[in-house]
Design an enzyme around this catalytic site. Structure first.
Site, PDB file in Angstrom:
ATOM      1  N   GLY A 127      44.627  35.388  38.722  1.00 38.57           N
ATOM      2  CA  GLY A 127      45.448  36.470  39.275  1.00 38.57           C
ATOM      3  C   GLY A 127      46.348  35.976  40.384  1.00 38.57           C
ATOM      4  O   GLY A 127      45.956  35.127  41.185  1.00 38.57           O
ATOM      5  N   LYS A 166      44.415  35.345  31.431  1.00 33.44           N
ATOM      6  CA  LYS A 166      43.914  35.648  30.092  1.00 33.44           C
ATOM      7  C   LYS A 166      43.524  34.355  29.422  1.00 33.44           C
ATOM      8  O   LYS A 166      44.365  33.487  29.231  1.00 33.44           O
ATOM      9  CB  LYS A 166      45.015  36.301  29.236  1.00 33.44           C
ATOM     10  CG  LYS A 166      45.348  37.709  29.617  1.00 33.44           C
ATOM     11  CD  LYS A 166      46.442  38.229  28.713  1.00 33.44           C
ATOM     12  CE  LYS A 166      47.694  37.356  28.800  1.00 33.44           C
ATOM     13  NZ  LYS A 166      48.829  37.882  28.029  1.00 33.44           N
ATOM     14  N   SER A 181      38.871  29.780  37.801  1.00 26.27           N
ATOM     15  CA  SER A 181      39.946  28.886  37.388  1.00 26.27           C
ATOM     16  C   SER A 181      39.673  27.448  37.801  1.00 26.27           C
ATOM     17  O   SER A 181      39.927  26.511  37.032  1.00 26.27           O
ATOM     18  CB  SER A 181      41.274  29.334  38.018  1.00 26.27           C
ATOM     19  OG  SER A 181      41.694  30.563  37.487  1.00 26.27           O
ATOM     20  N   ILE A 189      42.681  37.011  46.263  1.00 24.74           N
ATOM     21  CA  ILE A 189      42.666  38.105  47.232  1.00 24.74           C
ATOM     22  C   ILE A 189      41.235  38.510  47.548  1.00 24.74           C
ATOM     23  O   ILE A 189      40.965  39.042  48.612  1.00 24.74           O
ATOM     24  CB  ILE A 189      43.474  39.322  46.743  1.00 24.74           C
ATOM     25  CG1 ILE A 189      42.876  39.956  45.486  1.00 24.74           C
ATOM     26  CG2 ILE A 189      44.927  38.969  46.496  1.00 24.74           C
ATOM     27  CD1 ILE A 189      43.474  41.325  45.176  1.00 24.74           C
ATOM     28  N   ASP A 190      40.299  38.228  46.647  1.00 24.78           N
ATOM     29  CA  ASP A 190      38.917  38.669  46.850  1.00 24.78           C
ATOM     30  C   ASP A 190      38.156  37.817  47.864  1.00 24.78           C
ATOM     31  O   ASP A 190      37.096  38.212  48.339  1.00 24.78           O
ATOM     32  CB  ASP A 190      38.155  38.634  45.514  1.00 24.78           C
ATOM     33  CG  ASP A 190      38.631  39.720  44.561  1.00 24.78           C
ATOM     34  OD1 ASP A 190      39.358  40.625  45.000  1.00 24.78           O
ATOM     35  OD2 ASP A 190      38.272  39.654  43.374  1.00 24.78           O
ATOM     36  N   GLY A 207      38.357  44.043  44.321  1.00 26.10           N
ATOM     37  CA  GLY A 207      37.144  43.314  44.676  1.00 26.10           C
ATOM     38  C   GLY A 207      36.162  43.392  43.527  1.00 26.10           C
ATOM     39  O   GLY A 207      35.293  44.253  43.516  1.00 26.10           O
ATOM     40  N   HIS A 217      47.652  47.127  42.042  1.00 27.62           N
ATOM     41  CA  HIS A 217      48.362  45.857  42.085  1.00 27.62           C
ATOM     42  C   HIS A 217      49.284  45.687  43.267  1.00 27.62           C
ATOM     43  O   HIS A 217      49.785  44.582  43.482  1.00 27.62           O
ATOM     44  CB  HIS A 217      49.075  45.634  40.754  1.00 27.62           C
ATOM     45  CG  HIS A 217      48.120  45.210  39.694  1.00 27.62           C
ATOM     46  ND1 HIS A 217      47.943  43.901  39.326  1.00 27.62           N
ATOM     47  CD2 HIS A 217      47.221  45.921  38.978  1.00 27.62           C
ATOM     48  CE1 HIS A 217      47.016  43.822  38.402  1.00 27.62           C
ATOM     49  NE2 HIS A 217      46.556  45.041  38.161  1.00 27.62           N
ATOM     50  N   GLN A 249      48.255  45.474  46.036  1.00 38.40           N
ATOM     51  CA  GLN A 249      47.493  44.546  46.879  1.00 38.40           C
ATOM     52  C   GLN A 249      47.799  43.084  46.600  1.00 38.40           C
ATOM     53  O   GLN A 249      47.493  42.206  47.400  1.00 38.40           O
ATOM     54  CB  GLN A 249      45.981  44.747  46.662  1.00 38.40           C
ATOM     55  CG  GLN A 249      45.435  46.004  47.280  1.00 38.40           C
ATOM     56  CD  GLN A 249      44.088  46.390  46.689  1.00 38.40           C
ATOM     57  OE1 GLN A 249      43.047  46.027  47.185  1.00 38.40           O
ATOM     58  NE2 GLN A 249      44.114  47.136  45.608  1.00 38.40           N
TER      59      GLN A 249
END
Lengths: 355, 355, 355, 355
Positions: free
Chosen positions: C12, C78, C118, C140-141, C184, C277, C279
């Site tokens: 992401g 994906k 990843s 972001i998490d 999250g 999104h 965020q």
């Protein structure tokens, strides 16, 4: 067959210019299949040899232009081509060089984005070169006549207001008098609008005669009434009518001069901020993107319709166009009887002319 | 039975102070049922007679405090109580007046929010008054030792970075050299962090010896390489090692001096912005709210546990506390071998010491 | 002679990725004269034939990258190449195709920017292809182990906090209960940090067992105490322990479920916002630009030193690097005894486990 | 002797209401020495017994009101007093209770801030109570007739534009189709303005008939032309003319429905954001503060002049006032031949009616 038009941005940069460029390029290609030649650095790109140009085509990533301050074409505010400052200190008429540049480009029309000074020069150059011209108004100062708003103005007001938002809490925390000097060479539009929006106690603009004496009185009155801080906004061109202006220049501008004088005369702890060039840049706000897009589209439509010699404008809730000669006659300054001044007075803001 | 604690903010204001105040009040009431007395304007509130205080209670609308810059308690950075500047120009030890003020409040502890200077003075006053003291570090300069971050620092970096974001497009549009002077009386933390984050070409800080000559060379090299603009960031305390510092003072500070000198020596069109007090105010960022909340909660916990004489701090991913004497010994400046300087060099930013 | 390295972003997108790309390219060229090949859309660019790549060179306008969200290289989340979803619904191991892609590029090293998933895949692919690999953490998490912060996290927290800043005044104006669902998937870092910074009354995260019953009680208690509004923050992965989770899925996620249930059980007027999104995008904050720059520079340094198989990280005030195998073992979740949770409890925020 | 006027805010909250309140209070006290009674929660404060009111006086810290979203008086959009929903499910005319409340306050005039619905109700209530009434238009939807802008509109457009700014980079990074649903129950002003300013590819508003088929075609065409992402903006009230509207409701609104349908019909990876209540709150922009201040001042002037039964408005660069009956007749929707729609089409934005 499609026309061939040139586009340039001229004078001081501001937010929303790239929205104009994007709109011109999109409209020219999608609706009319015109070619668009971008001229770099205003008319300077045409003084250079070879001329500094680039072909402008719509791209998949042009969304980013909406968010980008400044102008991707570059601009300049140095040098009237009719009286161009040469290295030896003399002024020279270089207009014919620019006209040659135009001719070499084989143009059907020129679209120029500028303030009133730039539009005047550009329309004169276009006339000299026999090139149909359409002007688009831009200036953070909002002093172009016959349009409610010029591109770049509302973003500058937003930036200036945000500076007041930042200064107020620190002023209140420290019992300080804060002076904020804002741009505005001839007109006080930014200062009065940001002053109202940002909660200033005093706003000083060139359109209204004001005295240091009254400002001092207001600051003292606020203290007496129990208010521990004060916010003073001054347009860079504001000058007191009770003091010789040369003192202001000697102090380095109206902001610094007010800082010293108000500190001395009121005893308040004073801090000065000269906001400067941060007022020009920054992410264009929605209003300037919308305005720039609307004006850019309409400018291309005028070229397509052969209605040139005009400036596009925003007026009474619509995109319109007006003869260029009406525009460049007189700058639009703050109306001392207008709604913003009335609102300022209605809120109790001191404009330095009366308490 | 609940304790009675006083809270004050001292020194220059910054973003996040109200998050500290909110956290102290919430923790004191909800967890321990302590009373919290807010002292106004730092120690000045205790020099006044009657003392300027207010009882602080948790309120339903305290959310707004998180978003509010400055300090609702007020603060001051005028006047060391041990050598207080009197109207007649002399310095007087007024510490005993403050201690009297403390005594009249019948306190069990004092929590003070300040930079290293303020914390030193406050802990000395508390010692003199026999009042247990806990310090909370705040300063936009981030020069308090033994904590990774002081409250107010990251918001100041964000504001300074945003100024560079605004200056870059206008610099590029006009082929200009932009000089931005940032706060930092002893340490260049804001300047180096914002310089890296905002894409500066040159960053000048007091921790690294630099020469005007090298800065000029770098600017010229950029032009030769085809770069049409340059962004120069200078901490207010940065001084060249190859020029007499008095020239800088005479010019009105490092920003204005660099503007004149770089314009003269490189021929570039140059503009100067002194960001000033807008770096202090503004809506606190999430980081400063979180840090201020964490430190405020922990400070009250220390009081409850009787673990005073300490400063709360952020260190290695945790809230900790350290002896105050370790804190006030030496300010935390930018490490010339540290990660931010290494990153700056790694990006090719010129720090004025080497090309 | 210079090495040839490839760079890709995977998983992401988030704020700060372009700062990483800029830093890698600058460091590689200026310090080592390495060539940098950008691979488009994560590993997907290597599944395409021809492979989708572009040579990355430092440019005069790379400053804009600092302000640009997303990744100019593109990315994808994906398709695990080791079990790639095919059009016919089957999963296929396509790792060898990617390895072929690597080989065709004749690389000396690969730098991959990704979350823990990843990075795990990339390091396995690199191993299979015999290509030295260095990882840079982004998400972001903030759930990548062994680094204090991953690129993109603090901007996401800032965006989420700003959403609370916007919701609070409208909640208070209308006496409403506002539910905000934040991203999250496994970790509640964004939710707990933004909840503290934005003044939430209740924060629900997957790391802490919570019940609807306690949340209802807290909301009712707030009303009884005279508070007319409430702010409830929930991480998307938060699930109540006293209700069957399938009810949450049926309602369209935790936010919408809480909205319905809290409205029903407390009688309060309730509104739900799923921030989604927004965020991810947005202008990266100064912190993420600084972090991305620091990690990007260090990653290139590791390649130059031949110290591969490692992830760069921020730890204890410094840029460091750690073995990749230590990173990918276990995600970093919110520590229920850690400083942020303690701060939340200290402020009186309800975490749904106790009143 | 001074008059006694009441002030209330009614209907959905928005940015700039507190600027209105501040302006009314300042003007009433400074210019006319009127008393101002604030009524809490719109007309609900008058249904309560005792009535919920507070005297409003100008304060030293009223600057903060300019920056504060929502309304410090509270508001409500539940319950037409002429057909008030009772707990037993019936509707009851409670207007006389409100009129009694007015009478008990012994008012000389009422100033009400609301959208067209609220203004209609308030003017009817005032008539019934024999109280002179002045209306001030506010609504994020900007659908109040006879004023160019209602308070709250431009801030909502700015917030929606910023959401597009955040979504575009993540859309481009992931080759995604992003759907953004914006507020607008009857009018598409926010959607079309933000769509133009934020670079949308498709904008769907209730004023223009559109089909899913054309939207799908446009998305496919963009892909074919090489554009890897698309931004679709839809006003909440937009409905396709080629599909039964009940399908939209079943999907949970136009945003979610478009997400599913466009994903299915174009094969694109699609994400949906319903921006929701974050459009209401937030720091009011300079424009809304200026507008709210101007309208608030003028409303008090009308009361002082005895010119009631009117709504204040912004029209043709000035603050004006118009008969209330002209206002409430018909809402102001997006003109399909107006400048914003023409600009959108000029930029090549698809409005769903033609490709």
């Amino acid at each position: 067959m499609g026309k061939r038009i040139a586009l340039l941005t001229s004078g001081g940069d501001c937010a929303g210019l790239n929205a104009v460029i994007r709109a011109v390029v999109r409209r020219a290609h999608h609706a009319y299949d015109f070619d668009v030649i971008g001229i770099r650095k205003g008319t300077h790109g045409l003084l250079a040899r070879p001329v500094e140009i680039e072909e402008l085509k719509p791209g998949h990533d042009d969304t980013a232009l909406l968010r980008l301050g400044g102008t991707v074409l570059g601009t300049t505010n140095k040098g009237d081509p009719f009286a161009f400052p040469m290295p030896d200190g003399t002024l020279k008429d270089r207009s014919e060089e620019i006209v040659e540049g135009f001719r070499a480009l084989d143009l059907d029309a020129l679209i120029g984005v500028g303030g009133d000074g730039s539009l005047k020069i550009l329309s004169r150059l276009a006339l000299q070169g026999g090139i149909p011209f359409v002007g688009i108004p831009k200036t953070i100062d909002n002093d172009v006549a016959r349009t409610e708003r010029a591109v770049g103005y509302t973003t500058a007001v937003a930036t200036a207001t945000e500076a007041l938002d930042r200064l107020q809490p620190t002023a209140a925390s420290h019992d300080r008098l804060m002076v904020l000097e804002l741009m505005g060479r001839d007109a006080g539009h930014i200062a009065i609008a940001a002053g109202v929006a940002g909660g200033a106690d005093v706003v000083l603009i060139p359109e209204i005669d004001w005295t240091l004496q009254i400002v001092v009185r207001r600051v003292k009155d606020l203290r007496v009434a129990g208010r521990n801080f004060a916010l003073i906004v001054a347009a860079e061109a504001a000058r007191p009518s009770d003091v010789d202006g040369s003192a202001v220049e000697a102090a380095g501008g109206i902001g610094h001069w007010l800082g010293v004088e108000l500190g001395r005369l009121t005893g308040a702890e004073t801090r000065v901020t000269v906001l400067g060039h941060v007022q020009r840049g920054g992410v264009p706000n929605a209003e300037d993107r919308l305005l720039g897009s609307a004006l850019g589209v309409h400018a291309v439509d005028l070229v397509a319709q052969g209605r040139t010699g005009r400036m596009v404008a925003w007026w009474n809730r619509d995109v319109v166009d007006v003869p260029l000669e009406e525009v460049v006659a007189v700058p639009s300054v703050v109306d001392p009887q207008g709604p913003v001044v009335r609102t300022a007075r209605g809120l109790g803001i001191c404009l330095g002319d009366t308490l």
